[in-house]
Scaffold this motif. Sequence first.
Motif, PDB file in Angstrom:
ATOM      1  N   ASP A  62      -4.804   2.813  -6.553  1.00  0.00           N
ATOM      2  CA  ASP A  62      -3.346   2.928  -6.645  1.00  0.00           C
ATOM      3  C   ASP A  62      -2.836   2.261  -7.921  1.00  0.00           C
TER       4      ASP A  62
ATOM      5  N   GLU B 184      -4.057  -0.137  -1.977  1.00  0.00           N
ATOM      6  CA  GLU B 184      -5.170   0.754  -1.692  1.00  0.00           C
ATOM      7  C   GLU B 184      -5.948   0.994  -2.984  1.00  0.00           C
TER       8      GLU B 184
ATOM      9  N   THR C 178       1.416   1.171  -2.874  1.00  0.00           N
ATOM     10  CA  THR C 178       1.004   0.678  -1.548  1.00  0.00           C
ATOM     11  C   THR C 178       1.013  -0.846  -1.472  1.00  0.00           C
TER      12      THR C 178
END
Length: 487
Positions: free
Chosen positions: A146, A143, A151
């Motif tokens: 991040d 994402e 993620t």
Amino acid sequence: MKKIYIKICCVLLCVPAFAQQQKEKKEYKSFSTNGKTVSVYTTAENRDLRLTLTKELVFSKAMQPLETEISVFVEPDKRFQKFMGIGGAITDASAEVFAKLSKAKQLEFMNAYYDKGKGIGYSLLRTTIHSSDFSSGSYTYIEEGDKELKTFNIDHDRKYRIPMIKEAIKTAGGKLLLYASPWSPPSFMKSNQQMLKGGTLLPEFYQSWASYYAKFIKAYEKEGMPIWGLTIQNEPMAVQTWESCVYSAEAERDFLKNFLGPTLKKEGLGDKKIVVWDHNRDLMNQRANTIFSDPEASKYAWGMGFHWYETWAGGTPMFDNVRKVQEAFPDKKLLFTEGCVEKFDAKKYQFWPNAERYGTAMINDFNNGTVGWTDWNILLDQNGGPNHVGNFCFAPIHADTNTGELIYTPSYYYIGHFSKYIQADARRVSTSVSRSTLLSTSFLNVDGKMATVVMNQSNAEITYNLIIGTQKTVVLIPAHGIQTLVY
């Protein structure tokens, strides 16, 4: 005392060379033409010849060749680099097109590339770390924002790319040398805050980006796809309209020695081969000088990757630069990592100079010390894509997704003259020609058979001598043809 010391030093210096010679003798059966026939496989323009067995020849006693004759000379005892393999890239574009084919055509396609008997026996495979221009859109594995990579996942690749890579590995007999290249870090890690149009990696994200490579390798290997190695950055001196990121030689050197190299080692991935540069032949010497001359950076670098697009500036391919890197840093390997014919035009599917571009590059690159050669997309559609920024190009095989048919270009067969007949761990041997109309290279395979590739660049058919020591055979090659002689 001084004389004794010098003699001892000479003996000690000779021991490694002698040991290497003994090792080579064990690796390869001693080569002789005695009792051998020459199988001639030919592909030629304006002929119905595509990797076709056209002649079986025998050797006879060779006399001093005349200046009026054209000859190819092979010296089997002069051996050079060990051959690693030949292959192409499975991009998102290739995988998306492959998924649209019928099961029968998918099987035909896989056999055409990866089956040594039915096809041309590819053994290398390059793929991308998240998106490139040959994807339907830009994406990453995390994402946006991040930094900790919490993620991270490769779910995007599970739909098309991973199934195709697994099928390729299966068709190749369960083993392919797979390596990966990134086109750009995620947007938030870059100076221009986007994946496209260049920019640089921000210093505060050096560690995050280094860890990203490690996560990619582990994720792919968990899926049963062993990763041999990676390149640090695709085309690090190009500001492209698609995914791109710029590294100066010093920036790539420092990222390698301070972040990427140590991170892979810490993550238990120190055996993965790291390839620097991954760009054109024009600036490769400066990049090699900067990175390989730094001991702390050099210890992490397996070698250098390069492309063939330096002709964008209007000049000719700079093959000598490859040789000069090999001469300056003989302990580093050279790998051709990408080449394709740009500016797709469906009217030029069978345009012969496209194939000759491959033959010319492969012969010159191998003769200059290259150990492996990787084409770009292995499959594209009838538009030369998909490509999310309109950078449409040729592939050796195209699929017409409207009719479901595969279109084999001459480039496929020219590549096959190398990949089908040169085996892993073959040694290149000394080969020369007496006329510039011909190009040639030779490899001695571990089974004791020689594969000599000869390419005719001229508009006329040529009769030439193949001379090995005191033996010769006489061969006819068609105009704009390529042959592999196996003996």
